[in-house]
Design an enzyme around this catalytic site. Structure first.
Site, short mmCIF file in Angstrom:
data_model
loop_
_atom_site.label_atom_id
_atom_site.label_comp_id
_atom_site.label_asym_id
_atom_site.label_seq_id
_atom_site.Cartn_x
_atom_site.Cartn_y
_atom_site.Cartn_z
N GLY A 1 -12.13 -1.71 -14.10
CA GLY A 1 -12.31 -2.78 -13.14
C GLY A 1 -12.50 -2.24 -11.74
CB CYS A 2 -14.21 -3.66 -8.79
SG CYS A 2 -13.58 -5.35 -8.81
CG PHE A 3 -9.27 -5.38 -7.10
CD1 PHE A 3 -9.30 -5.18 -5.73
CD2 PHE A 3 -9.54 -6.65 -7.59
CE1 PHE A 3 -9.60 -6.22 -4.85
CE2 PHE A 3 -9.83 -7.69 -6.72
CZ PHE A 3 -9.86 -7.47 -5.36
CB THR A 4 -8.69 -0.88 -12.12
OG1 THR A 4 -8.40 -2.23 -12.46
CG2 THR A 4 -7.79 0.05 -12.88
#
Length: 350
Positions: free
Chosen positions: A153-156
């Site tokens: 994921g992007c935030f991850t």
């Protein structure tokens, strides 16, 4: 077609992630996009909805037909909503295609955890175990030996690249981690919703999914592996009135006295040779504009001797390093190409 050339299909090509894949792959010397697929827009030119793609080589959207896609492609990117990829990936793998999934369907190894955070039934466990988690700077060796990748994921991505080396080295107390992340509105996708409505987000700054964001267990899964024990974090996300970019500010307590300079050196050593992570020198911290349109992740640090804590700043472009760019980076590793192939963009500035 040259021996090092491959053909790519993109499923879910009318969302922001799929459109960004099309844009980036046009510059890849070894990849030809032969099929762009949208179940809801089959038979229409891609440029009808995205005029900036007028000159792409494949200009008609296909429907989802596995046999047709197999005849046209060697690798398929699944830029679909959660719950869709788990149905499509087995068919494409069985057809002999390499699969890179940009949804969250195969990131979490526990079906129970997936069910809790994504609110629907998980994918087949054997397929989940088969998928390699594609955080290239950490799992690059595993990525290079697989035909099935689950893109982070992007935030991850922003959080893990910022925290992983310190957790792995034991320099911070993993139980003290607080993650405060801000994203541009493109992270909410292209679909119409009140949250991303112009009059709602313009001149506004809002938190959302507090203590409920589905990237939380993904972050904790990887940090737990790094720490060698279960790790639980506090993770809060915010929307800011810009189109692209993620800034993740992270806080943690030091396990012993350290300096900012020591963290700079630790991270430079950990990411040595990894072209897309750039470590700022002591006293300098990154901004989202400095990675705009690129696959870079820029990281800076500040140790607070007064409190015995450290602040990490990590920035990425959510649509590139947080999605399409990292997917292409993973493809490069799968194919034993230079991981920066087709991704050597200078940030757009100002």
């Amino acid at each position: 077609m040259k021996s090092n050339q491959i053909r790519a299909a993109i499923v879910g090509s009318t969302g922001y992630g799929g459109v960004e894949l099309i844009r980036l792959l046009q510059s890849h010397p070894n990849v030809t996009v032969t099929s762009v697929i949208s179940s809801s827009n089959a038979g229409t030119p891609i440029a009808e909805g995205f005029p900036h793609l007028t000159e792409i080589r494949t200009d008609l959207l296909d429907g989802i037909d596995v046999d047709n896609i197999r005849s046209k492609a060697d690798v398929v990117f699944l830029a679909t909503p959660h719950g869709i990829s788990m149905k499509l990936a087995p068919e494409f793998l069985e057809a002999g295609l390499k699969v890179i999934d940009l949804s969250g369907d195969f990131r979490l190894k526990s079906g129970d955890v997936y069910r809790e955070w994504y609110k629907h039934e998980p994918a087949d466990q054997a397929l989940v175990e088969r998928a390699v988690y594609g955080l290239a700077e950490v799992y690059g060796r595993e990525v290079a030996t697989t035909d099935f990748i689950s893109n982070p994921g992007c935030f991850t991505t922003s959080a893990l690249l910022g925290l992983y080396p310190a957790v792995k080295a034991g320099w911070i107390n993993a139980d003290s981690i607080i993650i405060d992340a801000k994203s541009g509105v493109s992270g909410a996708g292209r679909g119409l919703n009140l949250t991303a409505h112009y009059s709602e987000i313009n001149e506004n700054f809002k938190a959302y999914k507090i203590n409920k964001h589905q990237h939380t267990p993904e972050i904790e899964q990887v940090l737990s592996e790094a720490a060698g024990r279960p790790v639980i974090t506090t993770f809060t996300t915010h929307l800011v009135p810009m189109t692209r970019g993620i800034m993740t500010t992270m806080y943690a307590t030091l396990t012993e006295k350290r300096t900012s300079a020591e963290f700079v050196e630790l991270y430079r050593q950990f990411y040595e040779g990894r072209k897309f992570v750039r470590i700022r020198p002591e006293g300098r911290w990154p901004a989202t504009k400095e990675v705009f349109g690129t696959n870079y992740c820029d990281i800076g640090f500040s140790v607070d001797e007064r409190t015995g804590r450290i602040t990490f700043i990590s920035v990425i472009d959510n649509l590139v390093k947080g999605a399409a760019g990292q997917a292409i980076q993973n493809l490069n590793l799968m194919m034993n190409w230079d991981e920066s192939l087709g991704l050597q963009f200078t940030p757009v500035y100002p």
